[in-house]
Design a protein around this motif. Structure first.
Motif, mmCIF file in Angstrom:
data_model
loop_
_atom_site.group_PDB
_atom_site.id
_atom_site.type_symbol
_atom_site.label_atom_id
_atom_site.label_comp_id
_atom_site.label_asym_id
_atom_site.label_seq_id
_atom_site.Cartn_x
_atom_site.Cartn_y
_atom_site.Cartn_z
ATOM 1 N N LYS A 1 4.246 4.409 -11.181
ATOM 2 C CA LYS A 1 3.682 3.434 -10.244
ATOM 3 C C LYS A 1 2.537 2.783 -10.783
ATOM 4 O O LYS A 1 1.330 3.373 -10.863
ATOM 5 C CB LYS A 1 3.400 3.972 -8.776
ATOM 6 C CG LYS A 1 3.014 3.064 -7.773
ATOM 7 C CD LYS A 1 2.874 3.919 -6.407
ATOM 8 C CE LYS A 1 2.491 2.693 -5.264
ATOM 9 N NZ LYS A 1 2.140 3.227 -4.011
ATOM 10 N N TYR A 2 2.563 1.494 -11.264
ATOM 11 C CA TYR A 2 1.609 1.009 -12.051
ATOM 12 C C TYR A 2 0.408 0.322 -11.259
ATOM 13 O O TYR A 2 0.805 0.034 -10.349
ATOM 14 C CB TYR A 2 2.045 0.141 -13.073
ATOM 15 C CG TYR A 2 2.805 0.501 -14.141
ATOM 16 C CD1 TYR A 2 2.480 0.744 -15.388
ATOM 17 C CD2 TYR A 2 4.329 0.449 -14.148
ATOM 18 C CE1 TYR A 2 3.095 1.342 -16.614
ATOM 19 C CE2 TYR A 2 4.952 0.670 -15.058
ATOM 20 C CZ TYR A 2 4.481 1.458 -16.372
ATOM 21 O OH TYR A 2 5.398 1.729 -17.215
ATOM 22 N N GLU A 3 -0.881 0.743 -11.720
ATOM 23 C CA GLU A 3 -2.092 -0.284 -11.187
ATOM 24 C C GLU A 3 -2.008 -1.302 -12.086
ATOM 25 O O GLU A 3 -2.411 -1.151 -13.320
ATOM 26 C CB GLU A 3 -3.241 0.600 -11.056
ATOM 27 C CG GLU A 3 -4.225 -0.304 -10.668
ATOM 28 C CD GLU A 3 -5.725 0.300 -10.477
ATOM 29 O OE1 GLU A 3 -6.036 1.223 -9.449
ATOM 30 O OE2 GLU A 3 -6.215 0.497 -11.635
ATOM 31 N N ILE A 4 -1.642 -2.866 -11.563
ATOM 32 C CA ILE A 4 -1.458 -3.743 -12.562
ATOM 33 C C ILE A 4 -2.833 -4.634 -12.179
ATOM 34 O O ILE A 4 -3.290 -4.882 -11.060
ATOM 35 C CB ILE A 4 -0.328 -4.377 -11.999
ATOM 36 C CG1 ILE A 4 0.890 -3.755 -12.240
ATOM 37 C CG2 ILE A 4 -0.031 -5.851 -12.949
ATOM 38 C CD1 ILE A 4 2.204 -4.258 -11.667
ATOM 39 N N THR A 5 -3.272 -5.070 -13.245
ATOM 40 C CA THR A 5 -4.581 -5.938 -13.104
ATOM 41 C C THR A 5 -4.187 -7.543 -13.893
ATOM 42 O O THR A 5 -3.558 -7.434 -14.893
ATOM 43 C CB THR A 5 -5.556 -5.438 -14.086
ATOM 44 O OG1 THR A 5 -6.025 -4.087 -13.514
ATOM 45 C CG2 THR A 5 -6.966 -6.294 -14.162
ATOM 46 N N LYS A 6 -4.422 -8.360 -13.238
ATOM 47 C CA LYS A 6 -4.255 -9.851 -13.707
ATOM 48 C C LYS A 6 -5.290 -10.705 -13.302
ATOM 49 O O LYS A 6 -6.053 -11.007 -12.131
ATOM 50 C CB LYS A 6 -2.893 -10.246 -12.824
ATOM 51 C CG LYS A 6 -2.480 -11.855 -13.387
ATOM 52 C CD LYS A 6 -1.190 -12.341 -12.816
ATOM 53 C CE LYS A 6 -0.900 -13.621 -13.223
ATOM 54 N NZ LYS A 6 0.216 -14.052 -12.664
#
Length: 949
Positions: free
Chosen positions: A776-781
């Motif tokens: 379960k990724y913590e995604i940054t954009k």
């Protein structure tokens, strides 16, 4: 925009018509002449900001940063020249201007009677220079001279900047690294050297690192809070210009020798400085050379915590770290300035500066993972960060910046022209950066994890309820063993040309300026990281267990409850390991290489600026600037086609292109109510371009840390409409009081958005973590997250206490305060849901910043106590509001003293102490009591001697 252009053109047409009418029936005008020279004091030091004007004509000039003045477009005849400068007696002289000739005359000013009662040097002298420049500038500026910088205990330019009104700085390893202007993030301000924007040595920012440049290498710091059309437009917060040491009026020879101490390293430091300058060949050739060297062992005591929220929105502690840093920072800087004056109308100059900072760092880290999970899924990792043996067994971060500029100034009758060509370069090298980590997992060590907990979780200083103990008592395995090489480099070529044409003189004098600039930039990041865990285990098995020592020092500042004697693999053992990518079992980690990119940027700009005097009281500036930006960038994606193949492959994104044009109007008005009271108003439009790394459309993810980051090729530049209103009153002695109001209407602010996902289409599905669960990724954009309104008030006061009684002339106070209030609107988050009533502040915007300094200066003795404060601000958005990261408030107290004696060789003995309150770097998450990072650096002390021949 169209209305502004129409008004601007109307003013030009009106001016042209007026000039034509005034010129009717006049006799042929003879060739005009000029008056030029340099304003200095009786010690032959240049005086910037001196007002030089022709009596009766209402025309004149303000001496520049190096004291030069030039009054052109004068008819042949006799003129009475009047010179005024705060703290000096007024000066008048008679000069003859000949047809088509330049009359050259240097002006020597003497101190006023009041100041002669005090031995004026250092703080008072520096204040005079800064105040005169600020007083006579048309825009809103703050200036700090080298004399003032030298009176504060600041080792680098970033530390010196925090003394300026409206500026806050962010720290790294106890030194100021980035500056924030007027409640905006560091990305919204520009940093230039001699007017050239320096490239960044880091991969994820455009701004140069301020801790690269020693404070003693700079002649003047100029902060322009309002930019005119002849300046680069990428300065929403403001433009910080560092002016390096320029050629002197007469011979200069200075030297500095000093040492210092930091409690974390328990080692002494070394500080050296040397400056030499002179003029040759009948003063036609000028030369100034300067060098600075600092070697400062230091370090930090650090704890870090990461929180998350469960499905019910409850916040829990997920990960905790204890970090011990030992860092030796070596800073070198060299500068050269030369100029050659062919005649009063033609001069060429060269300026160059080279900065080099080497950080040798060892870090020893304890990581507690998945603290909210079942004990069988928890783990502890002991990691050593170091380098190869030829890099002192430490991670070397070598950052270098350089800027070389050739420029010329020419006068052709009424037309003035200046030009400049320059090359700038910034690099960062991290050769053989090594990490060796060993892990104890809950599945095999349930007796340890069954009762592990963190006391005070969610509070200011959580700590584990038990130590690590003897590694022989538990089952450990290798978590990672890697060696990486990273290089970042950015090159910039620039060329500019400016023209200035005086149209008329007198009470309604006006000047037209126009010019163009071209900048070509290239930046690339290349990282290659190899895994050697399998190589090591096949050769040494668990040989590491015999090469461990305790590394967390006694007196660890965050809390005495941390495991001081925790064993780590020694840096010497890590540095001795042979690592070669060709070894059997070694393989490249493409997740690191997926962050590599190449970027090209070309900026073509042109401007027109019109300066108009209105009677004797008003000065008006109208301007319009065009900046065309062309971008080309490419990167890589890490692609995993077969879940059995963890290495995967790299896939190039291909070249992406983008072009856009920004039109940047400006209007500035200065009202000289009296010679001592100035009122200013302005409107400008500015921009801030996205970071290169943010634009690259790459996908980067880390399975072990369950983190991912995306680029965003659709980012737009941030733009701002800026309105300023201010006033200053200058005291007859050295001092001023000022009040400023400002408002910024900011559009398309860039911020990182975060969210969690197990099935994002951009990441391969089916990947499992070490526990066999879906990642379960913590995604940054990065996204254009919102628009913002920023309101602010600035107040400054500086004055000696001689107005109370002459006996207190040697005492003085310097104080500034800035209040900002930001609101955001038009939110454009793709995943974050705004809660009812939720108000988001602008990132990087402290509400309060303040400076105060009390000083005593008399008969060579200088004592100063300085205080600096900045309130907390949101630094980074989390997945929800409860996880937003805040940079906590800071309070810094510094004290320094010096004594100067001697005439032929002025000798100054100085002592200084920084961070007397032991202010830590602290981040918190969501609420003030929930510490996210706490890093202490301790008190620093310096002692030395300076010589001035």
């Amino acid at each position: 925009m169209k209305k502004f252009i129409k008004v601007f053109l109307s003013v030009l047409l009106f001016t042209g018509f007026s000039n034509a009418v005034l010129a009717e029936n006049r006799d042929p005008v003879p060739k005009v002449g000029s008056i030029c020279g340099r304003v200095i004091d009786n010690t032959k030091q240049a005086l910037p900001g001196a007002c030089v004007y022709i009596d009766g004509l209402q025309t004149g000039d303000v001496s520049d940063i190096n004291g030069f003045y030039s009054i052109k477009n004068l008819k042949p005849g006799n003129y009475k020249v009047v010179v005024s400068y705060v703290g000096y007696d007024p000066y008048t002289m008679e000069l003859i201007v000949k047809e088509g000739k330049a009359t050259e005359n240097d002006i020597v000013l003497t101190e006023g009677v009041e100041l002669q009662e005090v031995v004026v040097a250092g703080a008072f002298s520096g204040q005079r220079k800064a105040i005169n420049m600020q007083k006579n500038n048309l825009g809103i500026t703050n200036v700090v001279s080298a004399d003032q910088v030298g009176k504060f205990p600041d080792s680098n330019i970033g530390d010196a900047l925090k003394r300026i009104n409206g500026i806050n700085v962010q720290y790294d390893m106890g030194e100021a690294r980035f500056g924030q202007v007027r409640g905006t993030s560091a990305d919204l301000a520009s940093v230039t050297v001699n007017g050239n924007r320096l490239p960044s040595a880091e991969g994820d920012t455009r701004n140069v690192q301020l801790d690269l440049i020693p404070a003693d290498m700079v002649q003047t710091i100029e902060v322009s809070k309002v930019v005119t059309s002849d300046m680069d437009g990428d300065a929403i917060g403001g433009a910080i210009n560092l002016v390096t040491k320029n050629t002197p009026y007469d011979r200069v020879f200075n030297a500095t020798v000093g040492t210092g101490y930091n409690a974390v390293s328990d080692k002494m430091q070394l500080n050296l400085g040397l400056t030499y300058g002179d003029r040759f060949f009948n003063d036609k050739l000028g030369l100034m050379m300067a060098a600075s060297y600092q070697n400062a062992p230091g370090g930090a005591d650090n704890t870090e915590f990461e929180y998350d929220v469960d499905d019910d929105g409850k916040v829990f502690l997920d990960k905790a770290e204890v970090r011990q840093y030992y860092v030796t920072r070596e800073r070198q800087s060299y500068s050269l300035a030369t100029d050659y004056k062919f005649n009063p109308n033609h001069k060429i100059s060269f300026k160059g500066i080279y900065n080099r900072r080497s950080d040798w760092e060892n870090r020893y880290r304890i990581t507690y993972k998945k603290l909210n999970e079942d004990p069988s899924k928890q783990s502890v990792v002991l990691q050593t960060k170091g380098g190869s043996g030829d890099n002192k067994d430490a991670r070397l971060e070598l950052q270098q910046t350089m800027d070389f500029m050739l420029d010329g100034e020419h006068t052709f009758g009424r037309l003035n022209m200046d030009w400049a060509g320059s090359f700038s370069r910034a690099t960062e090298d991290r050769p053989n950066e090594r990490y060796f980590g060993v892990t104890m997992k809950g599945k095999k060590n349930e007796d340890y994890f069954s009762d592990l907990s963190f006391v005070g979780a969610g509070g200011r200083n959580p700590y584990p309820n038990k130590g690590i103990g003897n590694v022989d008592d538990y089952k450990w395995s290798i978590d990672e063993l890697t060696n990486s090489d990273q290089q970042i480099k950015e090159n910039e070529w620039k060329f500019r040309i400016n023209f200035e044409l005086p149209l008329t003189t007198g009470s309604f004098g006006n000047t037209l300026r126009f010019g163009a600039k071209y900048t070509n930039k290239t930046k690339e990041r290349e990282t290659h990281c190899y895994d050697y865990a399998d190589v090591y285990e096949s050769e040494f098995e668990d040989g590491w267990i015999n090469n461990m020592n305790g590394q967390i020092r006694d007196g660890f500042m965050p809390n005495g409850n941390y495991p001081m004697n925790t064993p780590f693999i020694t840096k010497e053992y890590l540095g001795s390991l042979k690592m070669n990518p060709n070894q059997d079992g070694a393989y490249e980690l493409y997740e690191e290489a997926s962050g590599n990119y190449k970027a090209k940027e070309a900026i073509t700009s042109a401007y027109v600026r019109y300066d108009q005097k209105l009677w004797n009281k008003l000065d008006l500036i109208l301007g319009l600037r065009m900046e065309h930006t062309s971008l080309n960038y490419s990167g890589f994606n890490w692609v995993v086609d077969d879940l059995e193949d963890e290495q995967g492959r790299l896939e190039a994104t291909g070249d992406k292109r983008n072009d856009y044009i920004n039109w940047l109007p400006s209007a500035l008005l200065k009202y000289n109510v009296t010679d001592d009271l100035k009122l200013r108003a302005s409107f400008t439009k500015t921009l801030s371009r996205p970071k290169y790394s943010a634009l690259v459309p790459c996908i980067h993810y880390n399975i072990a840390e369950e983190e991912a980051s995306f680029g965003n090729a659709n980012l737009k530049p941030t733009t701002s409409y800026n309105f300023d209103l201010g006033g200053e009153y200058y005291f007859e002695s050295v001092g001023l009081v000022s009040l400023g109001l400002f408002y910024k209407n900011v559009h398309d602010v860039i911020a990182d958005e975060k969210w969690r996902s197990t099935n994002d289409p951009n990441i391969p599905s089916g990947l499992l973590n070490e526990d066999g669960d879906p990642v379960k990724y913590e995604i940054t954009k990065p996204v254009n997250a919102y628009d913002a309104d920023l309101f602010g008030v600035e107040v400054a006061y500086q004055r000696d206490f001689g107005f109370i009684t002459p006996a207190l002339k040697c005492l003085g106070f310097y104080g500034t305060y800035t209040y900002t209030h930001s609101t955001t609107k038009n939110h454009n988050f793709e995943h974050r849901t705004m809660e009812d009533g939720e108000k988001i502040k602008m990132t990087g915007s402290p509400a309060h910043t303040a400076n105060a300094s009390f000083y005593y200066e008399n008969k060579g003795l200088n004592v100063r106590v300085s205080y600096n404060f900045a309130s907390e601000f949101v630094d980074e958005f989390g997945t929800v509001a409860a996880l937003d990261r805040y940079y906590d408030k800071v309070n810094y107290l510094d004290v320094n003293a010096s004594y100067t004696f001697g005439k032929r060789c002025k000798t100054t003995i100085y002592a200084e102490a920084n961070n007397l309150l032991n202010q830590p770097l602290r981040y918190y998450q969501g609420t003030k009591d929930r510490t996210m990072q706490l890093e202490y650096y301790g008190i620093r002390a310096n002692l030395g001697v300076k010589f001035q021949f």
